[in-house]
Design an enzyme around this catalytic site. Structure first.
Site, PDB file in Angstrom:
ATOM      1  N   HIS A 402      -3.501   1.125   6.636  1.00 40.90           N
ATOM      2  CA  HIS A 402      -2.546   0.979   7.387  1.00 40.90           C
ATOM      3  C   HIS A 402      -1.013   0.939   6.333  1.00 40.90           C
ATOM      4  O   HIS A 402      -0.836   0.215   5.089  1.00 40.90           O
ATOM      5  CB  HIS A 402      -2.292  -0.123   8.302  1.00 40.90           C
ATOM      6  CG  HIS A 402      -0.402   0.004   9.110  1.00 40.90           C
ATOM      7  ND1 HIS A 402       0.314  -1.203   9.357  1.00 40.90           N
ATOM      8  CD2 HIS A 402       0.088   1.159  10.057  1.00 40.90           C
ATOM      9  CE1 HIS A 402       1.636  -0.408   9.878  1.00 40.90           C
ATOM     10  NE2 HIS A 402       1.134   0.673  10.682  1.00 40.90           N
ATOM     11  N   SER A 403       0.098   1.849   6.464  1.00 39.20           N
ATOM     12  CA  SER A 403       1.150   1.562   5.652  1.00 39.20           C
ATOM     13  C   SER A 403       1.419   1.764   3.881  1.00 39.20           C
ATOM     14  O   SER A 403       0.279   2.727   3.461  1.00 39.20           O
ATOM     15  CB  SER A 403       2.157   0.283   6.451  1.00 39.20           C
ATOM     16  OG  SER A 403       3.217   0.872   5.083  1.00 39.20           O
ATOM     17  N   LEU A 404       1.402   0.494   3.441  1.00 41.81           N
ATOM     18  CA  LEU A 404       1.188   0.652   1.972  1.00 41.81           C
ATOM     19  C   LEU A 404       0.015   0.293   1.505  1.00 41.81           C
ATOM     20  O   LEU A 404      -0.467   0.818   0.369  1.00 41.81           O
ATOM     21  CB  LEU A 404       1.818  -0.520   1.700  1.00 41.81           C
ATOM     22  CG  LEU A 404       2.122  -1.001   0.133  1.00 41.81           C
ATOM     23  CD1 LEU A 404       2.718   0.422  -0.790  1.00 41.81           C
ATOM     24  CD2 LEU A 404       3.116  -2.299  -0.098  1.00 41.81           C
TER      25      LEU A 404
END
Length: 678
Positions: A402-404
């Site tokens: 998720h995300s970074l």
């Protein structure tokens, strides 16, 4: 010789008043020791112990609700407890561990302490565990286990012989008296009732417990009656107005409502998914363990609806990877330079956005990546140790980042490309110092220091070999089948790095990562997610005019188009030599792709560009020369009444409980053909 129950029988008398004025009936003869042969109220002379199948073990969920273990786990726990008690005779301080709940948790049994439940692959506060033998029946579906102290007290009172002997003797005498009445006697005693057998109002036994009394009116008729002042007053008032039902009275029962069956267990694990969080893990509202639990529950519910057979044979299991809180990084330096104004806002920024600044910094970036690698290897090694047949049973490993976290996973696998490619050439062609790195397939030609860096790595390897230091050069110990980049900014990171494809002319995910490292990349995003970016235009710029693939909704079955996409990239027919080279190693497949790219640039037909300022729903209008052999960008559907700007507040954190996202993940894992990719 008189039976043991004869005193109770002979001491019982019947007055003339009770028999309607007739002479008193003489007691039965002493040879009535055969009285127990008459039907009784079902009171057993001796109560056997509960078999393991009638017991049920429970764990406390969220500190509120007792949840039962499955039959398989309960039987294993009961067997381990029996062994523990035997071992405790010789060694008072002994402990045993039992894997439960699909081998994702362990129950710690201790001879001197209460049992507890704790997860294997992540940190969490231990949960209480209870061995249920006595239960309070709230409803037909809700049976609450009593504490061990209460259960022991009730078990001792239930199995006591004194009240059982009295009850059986009284019941036998009553049955004998009623069976010997003549019709004439009944006619003469029209106004009197027959002798009563024991009913639910006859108290056979009772015992005081924690704030209540347990009352026996039969073998299986046991009632819990509250003894607090309020209950007593209400029962007293109710009795005066003719209410027979006791206030605060519930049924107690010995043994669980369902028998434990060894076949009732969790399906075997066929797909392992590591869940990697993004920024903000230090914030109180962020918890990758809870997010992973939400994702696991959502996938299980979706699988039981759309993929029940696949789930039964090979379930998907998720392990959270928490990489942030283990790192100290700045050693408190950030807190020392943070002004005190708007402290709450600055604290939020320091715990979230600062993670990105840490990662892109030359000082802290490698430390963060090493921390992620260490956590992945630690969890993977522990999983393989506890599931030794996972690899031989063709188990797969994927990442849900998720995300970074998706950027970190990509960088970790990209680093693996360099290391594995370097080692292959070293073993195949020459000594480390003789390696020619100028034509290395993963060399970034724009980086002047790449060759120097690789030579330094080789020199370090030589020195460690001379000193006898064994080092695992593989950046990852396992190959990744699927990388699910969810709400991912990977596209903007690659654009800022001036990313160039690993293989020129490649039309798939192997342009970003070779298939030997990661078989497929899925860039999943919500249309209102402000953090997510696309990947396809980085490979083929014409896809900027093509919308991402809309994912199916979990309210209906997967469409044929989605199932076709889930089977993997579509490759054109190739010659036998190309097929044989592709099966030998991933480096040769990359070389073949380069050869095809050169041939295409020399004599291939040039692609026609699309009309400008026009967006297409799919890539069917894309010229064959520009068309990708697999789609990478996938988009969740928005509701008709949803507002994009309002959704942007929660879109980035809503993937964990999104059933559409769960169905897409399951469809890829259950439909992917491993041999469909070169």
């Amino acid at each position: 010789m008189a039976s043991s129950s004869s005193p109770s029988v002979s001491s019982r008398s019947y007055s003339s008043k009770s028999l309607g004025g007739k002479p008193e009936r003489p007691p039965p003869p002493r040879h009535s020791a055969s009285v127990p042969s008459y039907p009784s109220t079902g009171i057993l002379p001796n109560v056997p112990p509960l078999p393991p199948e009638r017991l049920r073990w429970f764990y406390m969920e969220n500190g509120k609700i007792w949840r039962p273990f499955c039959g398989h786990d309960s039987l294993n726990l009961e067997e381990a407890r029996t062994i523990l008690l035997q071992e405790a005779v010789a060694c008072p301080d002994v402990e045993r561990e039992v894997e439960v709940m699909g081998n994702m948790y362990i129950v710690v049994l201790h001879s001197k302490e209460s049992p507890t439940l704790k997860p294997i692959y992540w940190e969490a506060k231990p949960c209480p565990v209870l061995r249920g033998s006595w239960f309070e029946v709230i409803s037909s579906e809700r049976w609450l286990p009593l504490s061990q102290e209460e259960a022991d007290l009730l078990e001792e009172a239930h199995t006591r012989k004194d009240w059982r002997e009295r009850a059986r003797a009284d019941a036998s005498l009553t049955d004998w008296a009623n069976s010997n009445k003549s019709p004439d006697a009944n006619n003469e005693r029209r106004g009197s009732a027959p002798l009563k057998s024991q009913s639910q109002n006859t108290v056979l036994n009772q015992v005081s417990c924690n704030g209540y009394e347990a009352v026996w009116t039969g073998e299986n008729d046991i009632v819990k009656i509250k003894t607090d002042l309020t209950s007593k007053l209400l029962n007293k008032v109710g009795g005066k107005v003719g209410i027979s039902q006791q206030y605060g009275a519930t049924k107690l029962t010995r043994g669980y409502k369902e028998a434990c069956l060894p076949t009732r267990t969790s399906p075997p694990i066929g797909h392992l998914v590591f869940v990697i969080h993004g920024i903000g893990q230090n914030m109180d509202a962020s918890d990758i363990v809870k997010s992973t639990s939400d994702l696991r529950d959502t996938c299980r519910q979706t699988a039981l609806k759309h993929f029940p057979d696949q789930w039964k044979n090979k379930r998907v299991e998720f392990i959270p990877i928490e990489w942030r809180t283990w790192l100290t990084l700045d050693q408190g330096a950030v807190a020392s330079i943070t002004p005190h104004g708007v402290k709450a806002l600055r604290s939020i920024l320091n715990d979230s956005v600062l993670d990105i600044m840490f990662y892109v910094s030359p000082r802290f970036g490698p430390e963060i990546l090493d921390g992620l690698r260490w956590q992945l290897h630690k969890k993977y090694d522990e999983f393989i140790r506890r599931n030794p047949d996972f690899i031989s049973n063709n188990g797969t490993v994927s990442m849900f980042a998720h995300s970074l976290g998706s950027v970190m996973c990509y960088d970790l696998m990209y680093e693996t490309c360099h290391i594995n490619g370097l080692l292959e050439r070293k073993e195949r062609d020459c000594t480390p110092m003789e390696v020619d790195l100028t034509d290395h397939p993963f060399k970034n030609e724009s980086d002047e220091k790449f060759e120097e860096l690789q030579k330094l790595r080789i020199r370090v390897a030589e020195l460690e070999s001379e000193l006898g230091i064994k080092k695992d050069f593989n950046s990852l110990k396992f190959k990744v089948d699927h990388l699910f980049a969810v709400g991912s900014p990977l596209g903007i990171f690659l654009m800022l790095r001036e990313h160039s494809p690993l293989v020129k002319g490649s039309k798939g995910a192997d342009s970003l990562l070779p298939s030997a490292i990661c078989k497929r990349i899925h860039n999943v995003h919500h249309p209102s997610d402000p953090v997510a970016y696309r990947l396809e235009p980085l490979i083929s710029p014409v896809y900027a005019q093509v919308k991402p693939v809309k994912m199916d909704t979990a309210s209906s079955k997967p469409t044929q188009k989605s199932m076709s996409l889930a089977e993997g990239p579509k490759t054109p027919e190739t010659t036998q030599s190309t097929k044989s080279s592709s099966s030998s190693s991933w480096t040769q497949s990359l070389i073949s792709a380069v050869v095809k790219s050169v041939a295409s640039s020399n004599g291939a037909e040039t692609s026609k560009s699309l009309p400008p300022d026009k967006i297409f729903d799919d890539d069917t209008k894309i010229p064959p020369g520009d068309r990708l052999n697999e789609r990478l960008d996938f988009m969740l559907r928005e509701g008709l009444t949803e507002n994009s700007y309002l959704n942007s507040i929660t879109a980035h954190t809503g993937y964990w409980t999104n059933s559409d996202c769960a169905m897409y993940l399951l469809l890829q894992l259950y439909s992917y053909k491993k041999d469909s990719k070169l």
